[in-house]
Design a protein around this motif. Structure first.
Motif, PDB file in Angstrom:
ATOM      1  N   HIS A  45      43.186  68.118 -19.007  1.00  0.00           N
ATOM      2  CA  HIS A  45      42.333  67.457 -18.210  1.00  0.00           C
ATOM      3  C   HIS A  45      41.712  66.096 -18.612  1.00  0.00           C
ATOM      4  N   GLN A  46      41.801  65.988 -19.901  1.00  0.00           N
ATOM      5  CA  GLN A  46      41.485  64.683 -20.603  1.00  0.00           C
ATOM      6  C   GLN A  46      39.908  64.179 -20.109  1.00  0.00           C
ATOM      7  N   PRO A  47      38.956  64.994 -20.662  1.00  0.00           N
ATOM      8  CA  PRO A  47      37.581  64.552 -19.916  1.00  0.00           C
ATOM      9  C   PRO A  47      37.007  63.381 -20.801  1.00  0.00           C
ATOM     10  N   GLU A  48      36.340  62.538 -19.974  1.00  0.00           N
ATOM     11  CA  GLU A  48      35.654  61.452 -20.518  1.00  0.00           C
ATOM     12  C   GLU A  48      34.824  61.518 -21.919  1.00  0.00           C
ATOM     13  N   LEU A  49      34.036  62.777 -21.886  1.00  0.00           N
ATOM     14  CA  LEU A  49      33.271  63.108 -22.973  1.00  0.00           C
ATOM     15  C   LEU A  49      33.169  64.540 -23.339  1.00  0.00           C
ATOM     16  N   VAL A  50      33.183  64.996 -24.538  1.00  0.00           N
ATOM     17  CA  VAL A  50      33.096  66.085 -24.834  1.00  0.00           C
ATOM     18  C   VAL A  50      31.902  66.339 -25.778  1.00  0.00           C
ATOM     19  N   LEU A  51      30.888  67.290 -25.292  1.00  0.00           N
ATOM     20  CA  LEU A  51      29.731  67.755 -26.211  1.00  0.00           C
ATOM     21  C   LEU A  51      30.144  68.995 -27.014  1.00  0.00           C
ATOM     22  N   PHE A  52      29.993  68.948 -28.216  1.00  0.00           N
ATOM     23  CA  PHE A  52      30.481  70.386 -28.863  1.00  0.00           C
ATOM     24  C   PHE A  52      29.593  70.537 -30.004  1.00  0.00           C
ATOM     25  N   ASP A  53      29.238  71.817 -30.403  1.00  0.00           N
ATOM     26  CA  ASP A  53      28.633  72.435 -31.549  1.00  0.00           C
ATOM     27  C   ASP A  53      29.510  72.324 -32.644  1.00  0.00           C
ATOM     28  N   TYR A  54      28.741  72.630 -33.936  1.00  0.00           N
ATOM     29  CA  TYR A  54      29.383  72.506 -35.031  1.00  0.00           C
ATOM     30  C   TYR A  54      29.812  74.007 -35.464  1.00  0.00           C
ATOM     31  N   LEU A  71      44.638  65.348 -29.245  1.00  0.00           N
ATOM     32  CA  LEU A  71      45.093  65.483 -28.035  1.00  0.00           C
ATOM     33  C   LEU A  71      44.642  64.315 -26.999  1.00  0.00           C
ATOM     34  N   SER A  72      43.449  63.742 -27.453  1.00  0.00           N
ATOM     35  CA  SER A  72      42.827  62.595 -26.494  1.00  0.00           C
ATOM     36  C   SER A  72      42.106  61.797 -27.266  1.00  0.00           C
ATOM     37  N   THR A  73      42.587  60.658 -27.433  1.00  0.00           N
ATOM     38  CA  THR A  73      42.011  59.523 -28.332  1.00  0.00           C
ATOM     39  C   THR A  73      41.230  58.516 -27.279  1.00  0.00           C
ATOM     40  N   ALA A  74      41.348  58.904 -25.910  1.00  0.00           N
ATOM     41  CA  ALA A  74      40.170  57.889 -25.065  1.00  0.00           C
ATOM     42  C   ALA A  74      39.154  58.905 -24.918  1.00  0.00           C
ATOM     43  N   THR A  75      39.219  60.085 -25.087  1.00  0.00           N
ATOM     44  CA  THR A  75      37.798  60.921 -24.950  1.00  0.00           C
ATOM     45  C   THR A  75      36.900  60.533 -26.038  1.00  0.00           C
ATOM     46  N   LYS A  76      35.548  60.506 -25.560  1.00  0.00           N
ATOM     47  CA  LYS A  76      34.345  60.260 -26.453  1.00  0.00           C
ATOM     48  C   LYS A  76      33.899  61.890 -26.881  1.00  0.00           C
ATOM     49  N   TYR A  77      33.525  61.753 -27.962  1.00  0.00           N
ATOM     50  CA  TYR A  77      32.867  63.242 -28.702  1.00  0.00           C
ATOM     51  C   TYR A  77      31.397  62.998 -29.198  1.00  0.00           C
ATOM     52  N   ILE A  78      30.484  64.084 -28.610  1.00  0.00           N
ATOM     53  CA  ILE A  78      29.288  63.805 -29.086  1.00  0.00           C
ATOM     54  C   ILE A  78      28.910  65.243 -29.855  1.00  0.00           C
ATOM     55  N   LEU A 111      20.637  62.941 -21.674  1.00  0.00           N
ATOM     56  CA  LEU A 111      21.125  62.161 -20.459  1.00  0.00           C
ATOM     57  C   LEU A 111      21.190  60.777 -20.850  1.00  0.00           C
ATOM     58  N   GLU A 112      20.330  60.207 -21.770  1.00  0.00           N
ATOM     59  CA  GLU A 112      20.228  58.752 -21.628  1.00  0.00           C
ATOM     60  C   GLU A 112      21.615  58.367 -22.532  1.00  0.00           C
ATOM     61  N   LYS A 113      21.940  59.171 -23.512  1.00  0.00           N
ATOM     62  CA  LYS A 113      22.890  58.901 -24.519  1.00  0.00           C
ATOM     63  C   LYS A 113      24.323  59.253 -23.628  1.00  0.00           C
ATOM     64  N   ILE A 114      24.579  60.094 -22.980  1.00  0.00           N
ATOM     65  CA  ILE A 114      25.671  60.332 -22.190  1.00  0.00           C
ATOM     66  C   ILE A 114      25.925  59.068 -21.165  1.00  0.00           C
ATOM     67  N   GLN A 115      24.790  58.516 -20.654  1.00  0.00           N
ATOM     68  CA  GLN A 115      24.753  57.587 -19.702  1.00  0.00           C
ATOM     69  C   GLN A 115      25.218  56.373 -20.275  1.00  0.00           C
ATOM     70  N   ASN A 116      24.990  56.108 -21.709  1.00  0.00           N
ATOM     71  CA  ASN A 116      25.366  54.905 -22.433  1.00  0.00           C
ATOM     72  C   ASN A 116      26.895  54.998 -22.838  1.00  0.00           C
ATOM     73  N   VAL A 117      27.252  56.177 -23.236  1.00  0.00           N
ATOM     74  CA  VAL A 117      28.612  56.583 -23.545  1.00  0.00           C
ATOM     75  C   VAL A 117      29.706  56.318 -22.425  1.00  0.00           C
ATOM     76  N   LEU A 118      29.149  56.706 -21.243  1.00  0.00           N
ATOM     77  CA  LEU A 118      30.149  56.822 -20.293  1.00  0.00           C
ATOM     78  C   LEU A 118      29.917  55.524 -19.355  1.00  0.00           C
ATOM     79  N   LYS A 119      29.424  54.525 -19.680  1.00  0.00           N
ATOM     80  CA  LYS A 119      29.191  53.338 -19.082  1.00  0.00           C
ATOM     81  C   LYS A 119      30.464  52.594 -18.775  1.00  0.00           C
TER      82      LYS A 119
END
Length: 119
Positions: A45-54, A71-78, A111-119
């Motif tokens: 699915h190549q998501p724009e953002l992945v939020l993940f736990d350690y 798998l996806s170099t374009a995806t951002k990770y937090i 939410l602010e961090k996600i909005q900044n990453v996905l602009k």
């Protein structure tokens, strides 16, 4: 079209709460309790953002991030984690997260961090 976000964490209640919160802001949310399933989602699915736990079953966050980035170099990770270990945080930064958020999460800050990453 809404931005796709994948949330990866082994705590089901946490996933549901975060999913509901982010859907309110019109994000398309997919969740994964297990890192192997999350990798399949990233591949397909190549998501724009992945939020993940350690700390997750079968795979720590640094290994997950390395595999996911292949798998996806374009995806951002937090990384969202309760572990305040400087060694782990530096390792994750070197692999390439765009941000690290410590639990407990301040939802407005997230939410602010996600909005900044996905602009």
């Amino acid at each position: 079209m809404s931005k796709k976000i994948l949330i990866v964490d082994d705590e089901a209640d946490y996933l549901v709460a975060l999913k509901d919160f982010l859907k309110y802001f019109d994000y398309s949310i997919e969740v994964a309790l297990f890192p192997d399933y999350a990798l399949d989602v990233i591949k397909g699915h190549q998501p724009e953002l992945v939020l993940f736990d350690y700390k997750m079953p079968d795979m720590d966050g640094d290994i997950f991030l390395k595999k996911a980035k292949e798998l996806s170099t374009a995806t951002k990770y937090i990384l969202i984690t309760a572990y305040r270990d400087d060694v782990i945080i530096e390792k994750i930064k070197k692999i390439g997260v765009v941000d690290i958020i410590l639990k407990p999460i301040d939802l407005q800050n997230l939410l602010e961090k996600i909005q900044n990453v996905l602009k």
